[in-house]
Every structure is written in C-alpha cells, then in structure tokens.
Design an enzyme around this catalytic site. Structure first.
Site, PDB file in Angstrom:
ATOM      1  N   ASP A   1       0.810  -1.224   0.000  1.00  0.00           N
ATOM      2  CA  ASP A   1       0.000   0.000   0.000  1.00  0.00           C
ATOM      3  C   ASP A   1       0.841   1.271   0.000  1.00  0.00           C
ATOM      4  O   ASP A   1       0.442   2.298   0.540  1.00  0.00           O
ATOM      5  CB  ASP A   1      -0.959   0.027   1.216  1.00  0.00           C
ATOM      6  CG  ASP A   1      -1.844  -1.196   1.240  1.00  0.00           C
ATOM      7  OD1 ASP A   1      -2.230  -1.642   0.151  1.00  0.00           O
ATOM      8  OD2 ASP A   1      -2.133  -1.708   2.337  1.00  0.00           O
TER       9      ASP A   1
ATOM     10  N   LYS B   1       2.170   2.102  -5.056  1.00  0.00           N
ATOM     11  CA  LYS B   1       2.821   1.524  -6.245  1.00  0.00           C
ATOM     12  C   LYS B   1       1.969   1.737  -7.492  1.00  0.00           C
ATOM     13  O   LYS B   1       2.498   1.991  -8.572  1.00  0.00           O
ATOM     14  CB  LYS B   1       3.051   0.009  -6.042  1.00  0.00           C
ATOM     15  CG  LYS B   1       3.983  -0.331  -4.914  1.00  0.00           C
ATOM     16  CD  LYS B   1       4.134  -1.835  -4.750  1.00  0.00           C
ATOM     17  CE  LYS B   1       2.895  -2.546  -4.251  1.00  0.00           C
ATOM     18  NZ  LYS B   1       2.475  -2.203  -2.886  1.00  0.00           N
ATOM     19  N   GLY B   2       0.642   1.616  -7.343  1.00  0.00           N
ATOM     20  CA  GLY B   2      -0.266   1.750  -8.491  1.00  0.00           C
ATOM     21  C   GLY B   2      -0.080   3.095  -9.171  1.00  0.00           C
ATOM     22  O   GLY B   2       0.060   3.180 -10.392  1.00  0.00           O
TER      23      GLY B   2
ATOM     24  N   ASN C   1      -4.922 -10.352  -3.802  1.00  0.00           N
ATOM     25  CA  ASN C   1      -4.692  -9.719  -2.484  1.00  0.00           C
ATOM     26  C   ASN C   1      -4.237  -8.271  -2.657  1.00  0.00           C
ATOM     27  O   ASN C   1      -4.395  -7.457  -1.759  1.00  0.00           O
ATOM     28  CB  ASN C   1      -3.663 -10.503  -1.657  1.00  0.00           C
ATOM     29  CG  ASN C   1      -2.378 -10.833  -2.406  1.00  0.00           C
ATOM     30  OD1 ASN C   1      -2.295 -10.689  -3.626  1.00  0.00           O
ATOM     31  ND2 ASN C   1      -1.381 -11.302  -1.685  1.00  0.00           N
TER      32      ASN C   1
ATOM     33  N   GLY D   1      -4.144  -4.393  -4.064  1.00  0.00           N
ATOM     34  CA  GLY D   1      -5.162  -3.396  -4.383  1.00  0.00           C
ATOM     35  C   GLY D   1      -4.461  -2.137  -4.822  1.00  0.00           C
ATOM     36  O   GLY D   1      -3.879  -1.432  -4.015  1.00  0.00           O
ATOM     37  N   HIS D   2      -4.448  -1.867  -6.125  1.00  0.00           N
ATOM     38  CA  HIS D   2      -3.692  -0.732  -6.656  1.00  0.00           C
ATOM     39  C   HIS D   2      -4.651   0.330  -7.183  1.00  0.00           C
ATOM     40  O   HIS D   2      -5.506   0.048  -8.019  1.00  0.00           O
ATOM     41  CB  HIS D   2      -2.710  -1.219  -7.734  1.00  0.00           C
ATOM     42  CG  HIS D   2      -1.680  -2.158  -7.179  1.00  0.00           C
ATOM     43  ND1 HIS D   2      -0.760  -2.822  -7.941  1.00  0.00           N
ATOM     44  CD2 HIS D   2      -1.420  -2.526  -5.895  1.00  0.00           C
ATOM     45  CE1 HIS D   2       0.013  -3.557  -7.154  1.00  0.00           C
ATOM     46  NE2 HIS D   2      -0.370  -3.400  -5.913  1.00  0.00           N
TER      47      HIS D   2
ATOM     48  N   GLN E   1       2.313  -6.135  -3.003  1.00  0.00           N
ATOM     49  CA  GLN E   1       2.719  -6.214  -1.595  1.00  0.00           C
ATOM     50  C   GLN E   1       3.989  -5.370  -1.379  1.00  0.00           C
ATOM     51  O   GLN E   1       4.125  -4.339  -2.008  1.00  0.00           O
ATOM     52  CB  GLN E   1       2.924  -7.674  -1.148  1.00  0.00           C
ATOM     53  CG  GLN E   1       1.633  -8.473  -1.042  1.00  0.00           C
ATOM     54  CD  GLN E   1       1.069  -8.939  -2.375  1.00  0.00           C
ATOM     55  OE1 GLN E   1       1.756  -9.592  -3.141  1.00  0.00           O
ATOM     56  NE2 GLN E   1      -0.162  -8.623  -2.663  1.00  0.00           N
TER      57      GLN E   1
ATOM     58  N   THR F   1      -9.839  -5.208   1.071  1.00  0.00           N
ATOM     59  CA  THR F   1     -10.714  -5.706   2.131  1.00  0.00           C
ATOM     60  C   THR F   1     -11.468  -4.598   2.860  1.00  0.00           C
ATOM     61  O   THR F   1     -12.333  -4.897   3.687  1.00  0.00           O
ATOM     62  CB  THR F   1      -9.875  -6.477   3.180  1.00  0.00           C
ATOM     63  OG1 THR F   1      -8.833  -5.602   3.643  1.00  0.00           O
ATOM     64  CG2 THR F   1      -9.252  -7.723   2.588  1.00  0.00           C
TER      65      THR F   1
ATOM     66  N   ARG G   1     -10.427  -2.881   5.187  1.00  0.00           N
ATOM     67  CA  ARG G   1      -9.997  -2.788   6.590  1.00  0.00           C
ATOM     68  C   ARG G   1      -9.236  -1.480   6.837  1.00  0.00           C
ATOM     69  O   ARG G   1      -8.453  -1.050   5.990  1.00  0.00           O
ATOM     70  CB  ARG G   1      -9.041  -3.947   6.942  1.00  0.00           C
ATOM     71  CG  ARG G   1      -9.705  -5.295   7.015  1.00  0.00           C
ATOM     72  CD  ARG G   1      -8.702  -6.386   7.338  1.00  0.00           C
ATOM     73  NE  ARG G   1      -7.827  -6.684   6.208  1.00  0.00           N
ATOM     74  CZ  ARG G   1      -6.863  -7.608   6.232  1.00  0.00           C
ATOM     75  NH1 ARG G   1      -6.640  -8.299   7.334  1.00  0.00           N
ATOM     76  NH2 ARG G   1      -6.119  -7.824   5.168  1.00  0.00           N
TER      77      ARG G   1
ATOM     78  N   ASP H   1       2.173  14.903   0.847  1.00  0.00           N
ATOM     79  CA  ASP H   1       1.178  15.951   1.114  1.00  0.00           C
ATOM     80  C   ASP H   1       0.297  15.667   2.331  1.00  0.00           C
ATOM     81  O   ASP H   1      -0.325  16.583   2.872  1.00  0.00           O
ATOM     82  CB  ASP H   1       0.290  16.132  -0.130  1.00  0.00           C
ATOM     83  CG  ASP H   1      -0.308  14.803  -0.569  1.00  0.00           C
ATOM     84  OD1 ASP H   1       0.472  13.879  -0.868  1.00  0.00           O
ATOM     85  OD2 ASP H   1      -1.552  14.677  -0.602  1.00  0.00           O
TER      86      ASP H   1
ATOM     87  N   SER I   1       5.660  12.027  -4.751  1.00  0.00           N
ATOM     88  CA  SER I   1       4.242  12.137  -5.082  1.00  0.00           C
ATOM     89  C   SER I   1       3.581  13.057  -4.062  1.00  0.00           C
ATOM     90  O   SER I   1       3.695  12.854  -2.851  1.00  0.00           O
ATOM     91  CB  SER I   1       3.602  10.749  -5.076  1.00  0.00           C
ATOM     92  OG  SER I   1       2.206  10.896  -5.165  1.00  0.00           O
TER      93      SER I   1
ATOM     94  N   GLY J   1       0.198  14.131  -4.415  1.00  0.00           N
ATOM     95  CA  GLY J   1      -1.253  14.092  -4.596  1.00  0.00           C
ATOM     96  C   GLY J   1      -1.600  12.828  -5.363  1.00  0.00           C
ATOM     97  O   GLY J   1      -0.719  12.101  -5.808  1.00  0.00           O
TER      98      GLY J   1
HETATM   99  P1  IMO Z   1      -0.654  -4.201  -2.331  1.00  0.00           P
HETATM  100  O1  IMO Z   1      -0.122  -4.769  -3.610  1.00  0.00           O
HETATM  101  C1  IMO Z   1      -1.008  -4.491   2.000  1.00  0.00           C
HETATM  102  C2  IMO Z   1      -1.191  -8.515   3.775  1.00  0.00           C
HETATM  103  C3  IMO Z   1      -2.490  -8.978   4.392  1.00  0.00           C
HETATM  104  C4  IMO Z   1      -1.964  -9.902   5.474  1.00  0.00           C
HETATM  105  C5  IMO Z   1      -0.757 -10.560   4.804  1.00  0.00           C
HETATM  106  C6  IMO Z   1      -1.036 -11.913   4.204  1.00  0.00           C
HETATM  107  O2  IMO Z   1      -1.947  -3.494  -2.434  1.00  0.00           O
HETATM  108  O3  IMO Z   1       0.402  -3.373  -1.655  1.00  0.00           O
HETATM  109  P2  IMO Z   1      -2.415 -12.718   2.062  1.00  0.00           P
HETATM  110  O4  IMO Z   1      -3.861 -12.589   1.729  1.00  0.00           O
HETATM  111  O5  IMO Z   1      -1.509 -12.128   1.031  1.00  0.00           O
HETATM  112  O6  IMO Z   1      -2.011 -14.123   2.409  1.00  0.00           O
HETATM  113  O7  IMO Z   1      -2.222 -11.886   3.423  1.00  0.00           O
HETATM  114  O8  IMO Z   1      -0.350  -9.667   3.775  1.00  0.00           O
HETATM  115  N1  IMO Z   1      -1.283  -8.052   2.366  1.00  0.00           N
HETATM  116  C7  IMO Z   1      -1.208  -6.766   1.981  1.00  0.00           C
HETATM  117  N2  IMO Z   1      -1.097  -5.635   2.706  1.00  0.00           N
HETATM  118  N3  IMO Z   1      -0.996  -4.415   0.676  1.00  0.00           N
HETATM  119  C8  IMO Z   1      -1.078  -5.533  -0.086  1.00  0.00           C
HETATM  120  O9  IMO Z   1      -0.962  -5.505  -1.418  1.00  0.00           O
HETATM  121  C9  IMO Z   1      -1.218  -6.780   0.567  1.00  0.00           C
HETATM  122  N4  IMO Z   1      -1.338  -8.053   0.140  1.00  0.00           N
HETATM  123  C10 IMO Z   1      -1.364  -8.824   1.235  1.00  0.00           C
HETATM  124  O10 IMO Z   1      -3.204  -7.903   4.929  1.00  0.00           O
HETATM  125  O11 IMO Z   1      -1.481  -9.168   6.574  1.00  0.00           O
HETATM  126 MG    MG Z   2      -2.924  -1.861  -1.750  1.00  0.00          MG
END
Ligand code: IMO
Ligand code: MG
Length: 409
Positions: A12, A15-16, A37, A39-40, A198, A279, A281, A311, A391, A393
């Site tokens: 998070d 990267k996207g 898993n 989310g970009h 990730q 998710t 969360r 920012d 970055s 903004g």
């Molecule tokens: P992006 O690409 C943030 C976290 C999950 C959990 C752990 C294992 O958007 O940065 P999993 O479902 O992969 O087996 O979960 O990894 N996790 C991420 N946290 N950004 C992600 O992807 C993540 N992908 C998995 O919250 O703690």
């Molecule tokens: Mg993400």
C-alpha cells in the site's frame, strides 16, 4: 530497458500510482507476484480505478500488460475486473496476456485460506483471497498452472465444482495465454515495467515472517516471476510512504500508540485515506521507519526511491521519523529478524518542523518548502539512496521527477 517498481514497506505504498505514471514510457507492464490480495489505486482526472490482478498500465489505451508466472490467478476475480474495465470504456482485448506458467486459485481455496487463518493460534489476518493456499500447493507440487487447463492435463485430479469453474473460463483465456519469458526475450530493447505487489516486509523471505504474504514481492521476484534473468533488471525503484502502514497482524515497531501519540493514527488514516482497497480494513498507521527502509534498500538493491503521500503532512506542526529502535536499553539500527525484538522495541524518534502549507501544486523539487526538502535530504542521507520521485497528490500531474527512471545509470 527493464524497470522494476516494488514496495519498500508493508504494501500500500502507492505503487499503483507510480506504475501508472511510469507506464506512459513503457511498452509492456508485467505483474510478477501475488494475486487478488493486491489493491492498486489509480486516479485519472475524476476517475478512480481500483485494480487487483490486472497490471496498472492497462488504463493507457495501447499498452500490453502481462500477468507473470509468479502470480496466482483467480479467474473469476480476473474476469470481474476485466468486465469493470469494459464497463468503463477501457478496451483490454488483445492487451491482457497471461503467462502459461502462472498458477490458478481454485474456488475452494479462498474459504480454505480463511479457515486456516482462523485456526492459527496467531492469525496472520490474510486477505482471504486464496493466496497462501495456492502458493503452498505450488511449492508442494500440487497446484495447477494455466497451461494445464488448456492441455486438460491432470484435470482428473479435480472435483466437479472445480471442473465446472474452469470450464467457464477456458475458451476466454485461450487467446490470452503466452510464453511470457519468450515474449520478453523477443522484445528485449523495449521498455518493460515490472509492477510489484505487496512489499519487502511482506515478502516470504525478507518480510516479518510468518506475518507476510506468500509470494516473492521483493525485486528479485521480478526476475523469477516473469522469466528473465536477474542480470537483465536494469533499475530498481522502491516506493515508500512518508509514514508507515500495515494491514493485518504482525510486528510494527513504529505503530502509533494512543498514550504516546494521541490521535495521530486516526488523523493520518483519514487524511491519507488509509483503508484497504481489497478488504476495506482500516490500516494500522505509524511513523516512517528508516531502520526498515534502509533494510529494504539493501535487500532489493534499490537504485532510486519514490516517496509518496508527502502531502498528507501538509497541516502538521511537526513530523517525526524513527531512526533507531530501543530494545530493553540497547540501540538497534539494523532491521532484526526476531519478532520478539520487533514486537517489543520502542522507536527512537527524530523531529522535523512541518511546512504548514499545501504542496500539491508544486511542480518541481525547488518549489517544495525548505522543511519538506530537509525531511527528504535526511531520508536520503540515512538510507544512502536518492529520492528521485516525490508524489504530492493522487493525480498523475501531482508528481515531481528529479531523475528520469527510464535512463539506465
Ligand atoms: P498491495 O499490492 C497491503 C497482507 C495482508 C496480510 C498478509 C497476508 O496493495 O500493496 P495474504 O492474503 O496475502 O495471504 O495476506 O499480507 N497483504 C497486503 N497488505 N498491501 C497488499 O498488497 C497486501 N497483500 C497482502 O493484509 O497481513
Ligand atoms: Mg494496496
């Protein structure tokens, strides 16, 4: 040229946005690890796109994107995402390519993933997308690759539910499946952008194990998960936020604590919109951790850093960063493997003055307030790596480039 973008924290990092920004100059964009898993988020004008499986370059009309062999692909999630793109006027046909060696997430795997995590004495807090289950089966040599369904190979091992599921997608993927390694080899000389998912601290080897994801999310995964050799990776860009976040469980030495930091966690979560894209969360928030960032620079051989969400600090009187950990009176400056240390260490913080104005309109590094430059200079000195992209903004134009990433050295 082969340019790699990876997360230098716990995912998070933005990267996207950075991949979308760099994608303009690239011919191919390759995802090399993880699955749904991820989310970009990409913001273009008034439109926001949230992608999980499809590489972020898809928003450009002419780029080809590849789902590499290092990925674990849920076909239902993939086609839902492709439908979303079609519905929003993005023509993806002929541009989304899938490695024949990528592995498949089958219907029961998501439930299994969640049940396994629930049963753990110390749950990881997975995204429940079947990631760990599929990678486990891959390593134990019981998983199914994309090519296997086209060949009807070992399908006799599957139950009816799985067979019906695969049958729904087999025709649709036929024209999308490629030998990605060969395609990239044949196109060497073109600009290829490798989009990490990730982050380093969620990498199966270099992350805070067992509180990690199951893929190779570090820079070396770009090679392993796409079928080119490590020597062919020309430049590695590490993306990090001006603070830290983590979703799910596991150690987080710089996490904000109410008794020490008051409402800082909620404030940053709201300004930075720190809620999971996959998710929903709320993300755990904390200070920028330079001990961890330096470790990420080392384990990935990061050439250049991209700093995002700067920012978010615009309204702050002061900004703190963690420079060391204090564990039972001893000072630690190197990111430890020990979860006992990571869980009990206290961050040693250095305070910087805030700039107290909006930086989103700045169009060059020179235009940034002195206090922001001081913060950036300190980071660069500490991790011995230049911060070349900043970055400020969500939008494409809200990005400062100090060095063109598409120049090799
Ligand atoms: P992006 O690409 C943030 C976290 C999950 C959990 C752990 C294992 O958007 O940065 P999993 O479902 O992969 O087996 O979960 O990894 N996790 C991420 N946290 N950004 C992600 O992807 C993540 N992908 C998995 O919250 O703690
Ligand atoms: Mg993400």
């Amino acid at each position: 040229m082969n340019l790699v973008v990876i997360g230098a924290q716990w995912g998070d990092e933005g990267k996207g946005k950075i991949v979308d920004y760099f994608a303009e100059e690239s011919d191919f964009i390759v995802r090399f690890s993880g699955g749904a898993n991820a989310g970009h988020t990409i913001v273009i004008g008034e439109e926001t796109y949230k992608l999980h499986l499809v590489p972020s370059g898809i928003i450009y009309p002419e780029k080809k994107v590849i789902l590499g062999n290092g990925m674990v692909i849920d076909l239902e999630a993939l086609f839902a995402e492709l439908k979303m793109l079609s519905d929003r006027g993005i023509k993806w046909q002929g541009r989304v390519l899938i490695s024949e060696r990528a592995h498949l997430v089958l219907p029961g795997f998501k439930k299994l993933d969640m049940e396994t995590d629930k049963k753990r004495k110390h749950p990881i807090g997975t995204t429940g997308r079947g990631i760990g289950t599929t990678y486990s089966l891959k390593v134990s040599r019981d998983s199914l690759r994309v090519i296997d369904i086209l060949d009807s190979y070992r399908l006799d091992e599957l139950n009816n539910e799985d067979l019906e599921f695969l049958d729904r997608y087999t025709d649709a993927i036929k024209g999308m499946v490629i030998d990605a390694s060969r395609l990239l080899f044949e196109n060497s000389g073109k600009n290829v952008l490798f989009e990490g998912a990730q982050g380093t601290l969620l990498d199966i080897d270099h992350g805070t194990y067992p509180y990690v994801s199951s893929g190779l999310s570090s820079a070396s995964g770009a090679s392993q998960g796409s079928g080119i050799g490590p020597g062919a990776l020309d430049r590695i860009i590490g993306v990090f936020k001006a603070y830290s976040t983590r979703v799910g469980n596991g150690p987080f030495p710089t996490e904000f604590k109410e008794e020490r930091d008051g409402d800082l966690g909620n404030t940053i979560r709201e300004i930075g919109r720190e809620y999971g894209v996959t998710t929903g969360r709320p993300r755990r928030c904390g200070y920028l951790d330079l001990v961890a960032l330096r470790y990420a620079c080392r384990t990935n051989s990061i050439d250049s850093l991209a700093l995002t969400h700067l920012d978010v600090y615009d309204s702050f009187d002061e900004i703190k960063v963690c420079t060391e950990y204090n564990y039972q009176g001893s000072i630690i400056t190197d990111f430890p493997a020990s979860n006992v240390i990571l869980e009990n260490a206290r961050p040693v913080l250095k305070t910087f003055k805030g700039w107290k104005k909006s930086i989103t309109e700045c169009s060059s590094y020179d235009e940034l307030p002195e206090q922001a430059k001081e913060y950036i200079n300190f980071i660069e000195d500490y991790v011995q790596t230049p911060v070349d992209i900043i970055s400020i903004g969500y939008r494409r134009k809200e990005t400062i480039t100090r060095r063109d990433p598409w120049i090799k050295s």
